[in-house]
Scaffold this motif. Sequence first.
Motif, PDB file in Angstrom:
ATOM      1  N   ALA A   1      -5.973   7.329  -5.864  1.00 49.93           N
ATOM      2  CA  ALA A   1      -6.557   7.310  -4.517  1.00 49.93           C
ATOM      3  C   ALA A   1      -7.857   8.097  -4.494  1.00 49.93           C
ATOM      4  CB  ALA A   1      -5.563   7.871  -3.501  1.00 49.93           C
TER       5      ALA A   1
ATOM      6  N   LEU B   1      -9.600   3.772  -3.525  1.00 54.97           N
ATOM      7  CA  LEU B   1      -9.579   3.497  -2.083  1.00 54.97           C
ATOM      8  C   LEU B   1     -10.548   2.381  -1.714  1.00 54.97           C
ATOM      9  CD1 LEU B   1      -9.250   7.108  -0.674  1.00 54.97           C
ATOM     10  CD2 LEU B   1      -7.506   5.312  -0.687  1.00 54.97           C
TER      11      LEU B   1
ATOM     12  N   GLU C   1      -0.879   7.604  -5.925  1.00 49.41           N
ATOM     13  CA  GLU C   1      -1.714   8.763  -6.233  1.00 49.41           C
ATOM     14  C   GLU C   1      -0.854   9.894  -6.774  1.00 49.41           C
ATOM     15  OE1 GLU C   1      -4.123  11.736  -6.909  1.00 49.41           O
ATOM     16  OE2 GLU C   1      -4.909   9.741  -6.453  1.00 49.41           O
TER      17      GLU C   1
ATOM     18  N   ALA D   1      -5.605  12.600  -1.248  1.00 45.64           N
ATOM     19  CA  ALA D   1      -6.606  11.683  -1.797  1.00 45.64           C
ATOM     20  C   ALA D   1      -7.706  12.468  -2.493  1.00 45.64           C
ATOM     21  CB  ALA D   1      -7.200  10.826  -0.676  1.00 45.64           C
ATOM     22  N   CYS D   2      -8.262  11.874  -3.518  1.00 45.76           N
ATOM     23  CA  CYS D   2      -9.400  12.457  -4.233  1.00 45.76           C
ATOM     24  C   CYS D   2      -9.061  13.818  -4.840  1.00 45.76           C
ATOM     25  CB  CYS D   2     -10.598  12.594  -3.288  1.00 45.76           C
ATOM     26  SG  CYS D   2     -11.980  11.540  -3.714  1.00 45.76           S
TER      27      CYS D   2
ATOM     28  N   GLU E   1     -11.577  11.128   3.089  1.00 46.40           N
ATOM     29  CA  GLU E   1     -10.457  11.444   3.977  1.00 46.40           C
ATOM     30  C   GLU E   1     -10.373  10.492   5.165  1.00 46.40           C
ATOM     31  OE1 GLU E   1     -10.880  15.602   4.815  1.00 46.40           O
ATOM     32  OE2 GLU E   1      -9.605  16.177   3.116  1.00 46.40           O
TER      33      GLU E   1
ATOM     34  N   ALA F   1      -8.965   7.250   3.659  1.00 49.12           N
ATOM     35  CA  ALA F   1      -7.543   7.345   3.320  1.00 49.12           C
ATOM     36  C   ALA F   1      -6.668   7.375   4.563  1.00 49.12           C
ATOM     37  CB  ALA F   1      -7.301   8.598   2.483  1.00 49.12           C
TER      38      ALA F   1
ATOM     39  N   VAL G   1      -0.406   4.210   1.086  1.00 54.20           N
ATOM     40  CA  VAL G   1      -0.709   5.198   0.060  1.00 54.20           C
ATOM     41  C   VAL G   1       0.492   6.119  -0.141  1.00 54.20           C
ATOM     42  CG1 VAL G   1      -2.285   7.016  -0.700  1.00 54.20           C
ATOM     43  CG2 VAL G   1      -3.150   5.140   0.712  1.00 54.20           C
TER      44      VAL G   1
ATOM     45  N   TYR H   1       1.556   9.508  -2.047  1.00 56.48           N
ATOM     46  CA  TYR H   1       1.066  10.688  -2.757  1.00 56.48           C
ATOM     47  C   TYR H   1       2.183  11.308  -3.594  1.00 56.48           C
ATOM     48  CZ  TYR H   1      -2.897  10.186   0.388  1.00 56.48           C
ATOM     49  OH  TYR H   1      -3.970   9.683   1.066  1.00 56.48           O
TER      50      TYR H   1
END
Length: 474
Positions: free
Chosen positions: A12, A17, A34, A39-40, A92, A95, A104, A106
Amino acid sequence: MNTALPVAVIGAGPVGLAAAAHLAERALPFVVLEAGPVACSSVRQWGHVRMFSPWRYNTDAAAVRLLRACGWTAPDPEALPTGQDLVSAYVEPLAGHPSIAPHVRYGTRVSSISRLDVDRLRTAGRQDAPFVLRLADDSEIHARAVIDASGTWATPNVLGANGLPAHGERQAADWIHHALPDVLGADRHRFAGRHTIVVGAGHSAATTLLALADLAEQAPGTRITWAIRADAPERAYGGGEADALPARGSLGSGLRLLVDKGLIELAEGFKVNAVRVLTDGTVELRSRQPAGSDRTLMADHVVAATGYRPDHSIAAELRLDLDPILGTTRLLAPLIDPNDHSCGTVRPHGVDELAHPEPGYYAIGMKSYGRAPTFLLATGYEQARSVIAALDGDWAAAREVQLDLPETGVCSITLAVRAITDDFGLAPGTPAKLMAATTRHLAQHTNPADAVMAAAHELGIEPAAALKLAALAG
């Protein structure tokens, strides 16, 4: 293949994304897996670094369309974001977009990929068998296609010049820092008043060296050594003022100035063979010379800015056709091979160049480049668009690939100048100095050949060489 199954996107980050945004636009089912908690996760680790590409190269078109429909305001396209800016102002919100957020997952690490009831050996029925993604908790997800956008941040190259860990490298791990430490922020206490060796010749090394130079002005006793494998640094200096990305060009220009002033000690031709922690708490790097003698460098810390490599182990049961040099697809490799391409210029490419013998599996983003260091986000976004269009059966759109990348303006000249310097016995650093001087003289000369001749005169290059250089510039 059951088209009701989702497309599984691994990672992600910005490119993963972007793939999700294109899948959402085309109303294709998908899931984003992810490994990190947010994210990231990788980008956040270098969030303090200012990127050298402006916002217009750092956002994906489909993502922007989704965000603007929700009232998002795009940043100034010419501004230079930091990694954290990229996360907070773009990733952000993306996401969290209602068309992406529910899909998504995580904290979900993919440990391996195969086909349902089909191993790598079996061909019959392979194309119709769903992908099986086994997760770290031993659960599984079935998918109609897999897009691996997991990147390479977690698999940096080692210090050893031969691609193997240097002798003692693992034992000295506490003295060796990953690329892009926050020298002026969270990691300041580690480097202030200390001697640091930065190993590497890419943009990550340049960024760290410039930050250390800033720190040296603030903290007495801060010392910097730059160790490179090459015999001369001109390739590391890059395009300088002629670079189409001014921030990228300024890295090389800044480095040249600091080295010339002696603020950074340059160790050329230093190929790390061994690392040893000394009894006084410092660390020693050793370079084995061709004649058999050793060179050593000693410091308090080492920053390994030696690039990254892809980890294809999760796809070991898939049929991949990897280039033996870069670890990317064979069709993409010649377009990005750093042995031939020093400028970051890349011919437009998409689904055809990214395809493997395993139908429906694609690595995109940084991982698609293997060990090549010239990736830009804009490349990954175009890869995502092309691959998703193909998965939707829109092959006309998938193959109508366009890629607008900023070039390093002097690269073609640099390579030709190198041949001339060999012919005339000029010093290895002369080509880079000539290019910088030529850039300065262009302000007084409308004819590039005259600018080259003036620069050659300034540097004391003999007229015969200057004539060839002038012909090249013309």
